[in-house]
Design a protein around this motif. Structure first.
Motif, short mmCIF file in Angstrom:
data_model
loop_
_atom_site.label_atom_id
_atom_site.label_comp_id
_atom_site.label_asym_id
_atom_site.label_seq_id
_atom_site.Cartn_x
_atom_site.Cartn_y
_atom_site.Cartn_z
N HIS A 276 -21.34 -77.77 -65.43
CA HIS A 276 -20.45 -77.37 -66.53
C HIS A 276 -19.02 -76.63 -66.38
O HIS A 276 -18.09 -77.31 -66.69
CB HIS A 276 -21.28 -76.43 -67.40
N GLU A 277 -19.10 -75.99 -65.16
CA GLU A 277 -17.65 -75.39 -64.57
C GLU A 277 -17.02 -76.31 -64.16
O GLU A 277 -15.77 -76.41 -64.28
CB GLU A 277 -18.05 -74.16 -63.74
N HIS B 104 -15.20 -78.41 -66.46
CA HIS B 104 -13.95 -77.70 -67.04
C HIS B 104 -13.11 -78.04 -65.96
O HIS B 104 -11.66 -78.30 -66.55
CB HIS B 104 -14.09 -76.26 -66.96
N GLU C 86 -15.40 -77.25 -74.12
CA GLU C 86 -16.71 -76.62 -73.81
C GLU C 86 -17.87 -77.81 -74.19
O GLU C 86 -18.67 -77.91 -73.33
CB GLU C 86 -17.00 -75.52 -74.83
N HIS D 276 -17.61 -71.58 -78.10
CA HIS D 276 -18.88 -72.52 -77.67
C HIS D 276 -19.38 -73.07 -78.92
O HIS D 276 -20.06 -74.05 -78.77
CB HIS D 276 -19.50 -71.27 -77.08
ZN LIG Z 1 -17.51 -73.43 -70.50
#
Ligand SMILES: [Zn+2]
Length: 411
Positions: free
Chosen positions: A174-175, A178, A202, A277
């Motif tokens: 997930h990071e 980004h 997100e 989120h």
């Molecule tokens: Zn995030």
């Protein structure tokens, strides 16, 4: 045909041992050996290469404010490659294992999306920081990507045991998502930033985590086994950033629509992280529904399940009557041909991954809207496969309150 990253990089790549999902989950207690694209013998202690490096500071607070990499204080010994250049020789209790796990995960996620995009993903921060700094541990109950870095803390599972996020594939993916999206889609100017862009970021990062996890054969097999071949049944694939069997940070499969979240025309600087989120959830849910629909189409195309059975499940899922459907419709063909089901899911994964990557590449970050994103996804899909999926994709988004004409949650 079923695409395999391990096959693609076995001859020339570097081995890492990764947990496909949190090691507290059944079936994922042991790390799995995988290959990443880094040419064998080229990775330096850290691990490190010309794109990123892992460093474990002795003591460091999370980056905040003007603090930026590189970290210049004292740090722990680096993880060393084996004599033949791999990193899968470290056991999970070796202090260097966490370093290798973090590097291997980020590299694998990059490999997946660079293949979908057809070329390397440069860093959005490359003008000031040529390499991404990866920090496996800071004292913090969170993990984040920032300008030139990803750093991880740890979080408690249901038993109150602290679990390092550096060992959680979904959270790292997930990071990394980004980080990639700032490069693929771009960064808006402060005056052209929208709340929709923040929610999209997100959601897309969650989608990157979900699709990346599906590149582990063990994860595909596990998902199919738990659901007995019917993805509409709740399962691990729907849980992103899971810390235990019952607690997860966000969910991919959810029933949220845009009517359940903040208005898209909320001032982007006033929306809280929690609201953002939540705003991403309906989008992620729509994308999950698309992959589930692609999967059903592939089951029919591969002649693994007959079209009648698929139609019954589709109707039941759309009318919220799955409980009334005979589970044998899918479980019998699944037990007869589990490899066929795995092939269908891998193909659905790649169909969606290719379309999302190309959609994101075409989007612009300024004045970002959800309608524009859906329209671009439909255009990309039509270029790849003609009109056959248009209605299916539209319906998945419309059910979430998101049509081409409007987002129906403006205040
Ligand atoms: Zn995030």
């Amino acid at each position: 045909m079923r695409f395999s990253l391990n096959d693609a990089f076995r001859a020339t790549g570097t081995r890492f041992a990764l947990y496909a999902q949190s090691p507290v989950l059944d079936g994922f207690a042991e790390p799995e050996t995988i290959y990443v694209s880094s040419p064998r013998g080229t990775l330096l202690p850290g691990p490190a290469d010309d794109r990123m490096y892992v460093i474990q500071p002795h003591e460091k607070q999370p980056y905040a404010g003007d603090a930026l990499p590189p970290f210049r204080g004292p740090f722990s010994p680096m993880a060393m490659p084996s004599s033949d250049g791999h990193f899968d020789h470290l056991s999970p209790d070796d202090p260097g294992f966490r370093n290798a796990h973090m590097f291997g995960t980020v590299r694998r996620v990059l490999d997946i999306w660079e293949i979908y995009l057809g070329g390397p993903i440069p860093w959005s921060f490359a003008n000031t920081h040529p390499r991404l700094e990866l920090i496996p541990y800071v004292p913090w109950d969170n993990a984040h990507f920032g300008w030139g870095f990803i750093e991880c803390g740890e979080g408690k599972d249901d038993q109150g045991v602290l679990r390092p996020f550096a060992l959680n594939f979904d959270i790292l993916a997930h990071e990394t998502g980004h980080g990639m999206l700032f490069s693929i889609v771009g960064m808006p100017q402060p005056e052209t930033l929208t709340t929709a862009y923040r929610g999209f970021h997100e959601s897309a990062s969650d989608c990157i985590a979900m699709i990346s996890a599906l590149h582990f054969d063990t994860f595909i097999d596990h998902v199919l086994n738990i659901t007995q071949g019917n993805l509409f049944v709740e399962n691990e694939m729907n849980r992103i950033g899971e810390l235990s069997r019952t607690r997860q940070i966000r969910r991919a499969s959810n029933a949220m629509t845009l009517r359940d979240v903040i208005a898209v025309n909320t001032d982007p600087n006033k929306a809280t992280g929690k609201q953002i989120h939540a705003l991403g959830q309906p989008l992620t849910g729509a994308v999950f529904d698309v992959i589930a629909e692609f999967f059903l189409d592939r089951l029919i195309a591969l002649k693994v399940v007959d079209a009648d059975s698929v139609q019954q499940v589709r109707i039941a899922a759309s009318s919220d009557r799955l409980h009334a459907v005979d589970s044998a419709l899918f479980s019998i063909p699944y037990h007869a041909d589990p490899k066929g089901f795995a092939m269908a899911l891998a193909q659905a994964r790649d169909m969606l991954g290719l379309r999302l990557a190309e959609c994101w590449r075409r989007l612009t970050p300024d004045d970002f809207t959800f309608e524009g994103m859906v329209e671009t996804l439909l255009t990309v899909d039509a270029e790849i496969s003609g009109p056959m999926n248009r209605q299916l994709i539209l319906e998945c988004f419309e059910w979430r309150g998101l049509s081409l004409e409007k987002v129906d949650n403006r205040q």
